[in-house]
Design a protein around this motif. Structure first.
Motif, PDB file in Angstrom:
ATOM      1  N   LYS A  24       0.824  -0.771  -0.240  1.00  0.00           N
ATOM      2  CA  LYS A  24       0.038   0.031  -0.178  1.00  0.00           C
ATOM      3  C   LYS A  24       0.852   1.597  -0.244  1.00  0.00           C
ATOM      4  CE  LYS A  24      -3.770  -1.993   2.574  1.00  0.00           C
ATOM      5  NZ  LYS A  24      -4.429  -2.478   3.883  1.00  0.00           N
TER       6      LYS A  24
ATOM      7  N   THR B 256       2.176   4.787   1.248  1.00  0.00           N
ATOM      8  CA  THR B 256       2.404   5.700   2.299  1.00  0.00           C
ATOM      9  C   THR B 256       3.254   7.196   2.138  1.00  0.00           C
ATOM     10  OG1 THR B 256       4.040   4.478   2.534  1.00  0.00           O
ATOM     11  CG2 THR B 256       2.258   3.642   3.682  1.00  0.00           C
ATOM     12  N   GLU B 257       2.355   7.556   3.204  1.00  0.00           N
ATOM     13  CA  GLU B 257       3.286   9.226   3.428  1.00  0.00           C
ATOM     14  C   GLU B 257       4.549   9.308   4.556  1.00  0.00           C
ATOM     15  OE1 GLU B 257       0.515  12.106   2.640  1.00  0.00           O
ATOM     16  OE2 GLU B 257      -0.078  11.539   0.554  1.00  0.00           O
ATOM     17  N   THR B 258       5.558   9.338   4.096  1.00  0.00           N
ATOM     18  CA  THR B 258       6.242   9.965   4.895  1.00  0.00           C
ATOM     19  C   THR B 258       6.331  10.989   5.961  1.00  0.00           C
ATOM     20  OG1 THR B 258       7.975   8.382   3.706  1.00  0.00           O
ATOM     21  CG2 THR B 258       8.591   9.622   6.128  1.00  0.00           C
TER      22      THR B 258
END
Length: 203
Positions: A105, A107-109
């Motif tokens: 999936k 994801t954003e850091t």
């Protein structure tokens, strides 16, 4: 091949030529040549003999004395634990190689920068004020002070005690043993009285 002419011969200095012509062999001193032959020690002879015996044994060695030996190759089969560990490692490698990254999936850091609390800010400010006060301190505001060295004198009692100690030390250092009188030591061993004997028996 023709012999060289007189002009082609090497030139010899005049003084050297005269010295060679006037040399007298009788002026030479007689010298005896001494030939020194160092004999080997007993240890050297023993080592040389051992070395020669070893070389002769190697050269005269007969291969007929050797016994034939068959090489045995042993192949140890893995146990159940080794087989299970090998299967687990193989399955893990296959899982990593066949992994489908499209199943992941997105994801954003998020970068988080925690701000310091009030106590940390207050401590930092106090530290900074202290450094500024030391760096920008005005020396002209200081008052001139003179250092007074005080050396208190001892009281009369301490002086008398010091004198008595010095006199005692001087008396010991300057003591003359010749001034002593000769004395004889008498050892006395008094016998017990009747009363003491009776008390001892009664006890």
């Amino acid at each position: 091949m023709s012999s060289p002419s007189l002009n082609e011969l090497p030139k010899v200095a005049v003084d050297l030529k005269s010295q060679l012509e006037g040399f007298n062999p009788s002026n030479m001193k007689h010298a005896v040549t001494q030939e020194k032959t160092v004999l080997p020690t007993a240890e050297d002879v023993k080592q040389e003999r051992q070395h020669n015996n070893l070389i002769q044994d190697v050269e005269n060695f007969s291969t007929d004395r050797l016994k034939r030996a068959a090489t045995q190759e042993k192949f140890v089969l893995p146990n159940a634990q080794d087989v299970a560990s090998e299967k687990t490692q193989k399955a893990l490698i296959e899982g990593v190689e066949a992994f489908d990254s499209s199943k992941l999936k997105p994801t954003e850091t998020q970068e988080k920068n925690l701000l310091p609390d009030k106590d940390v800010v207050q401590q930092e400010r106090a530290h900074q004020n202290l450094l500024n006060g030391v760096e920008h301190f005005d020396k002209s505001s200081m008052k001139h002070a003179e250092t007074q060295e005080k050396n208190p004198l001892p009281d009369p009692a301490a002086i008398e005690q010091e004198k008595g100690q010095q006199q005692l030390i001087a008396g010991i250092e300057n003591f003359n043993p010749k001034s002593l009188k000769h004395t004889e030591t008498q050892e006395k061993n008094p016998l017990p009285t009747k009363e003491a004997i009776a008390q001892e028996k009664g006890a």
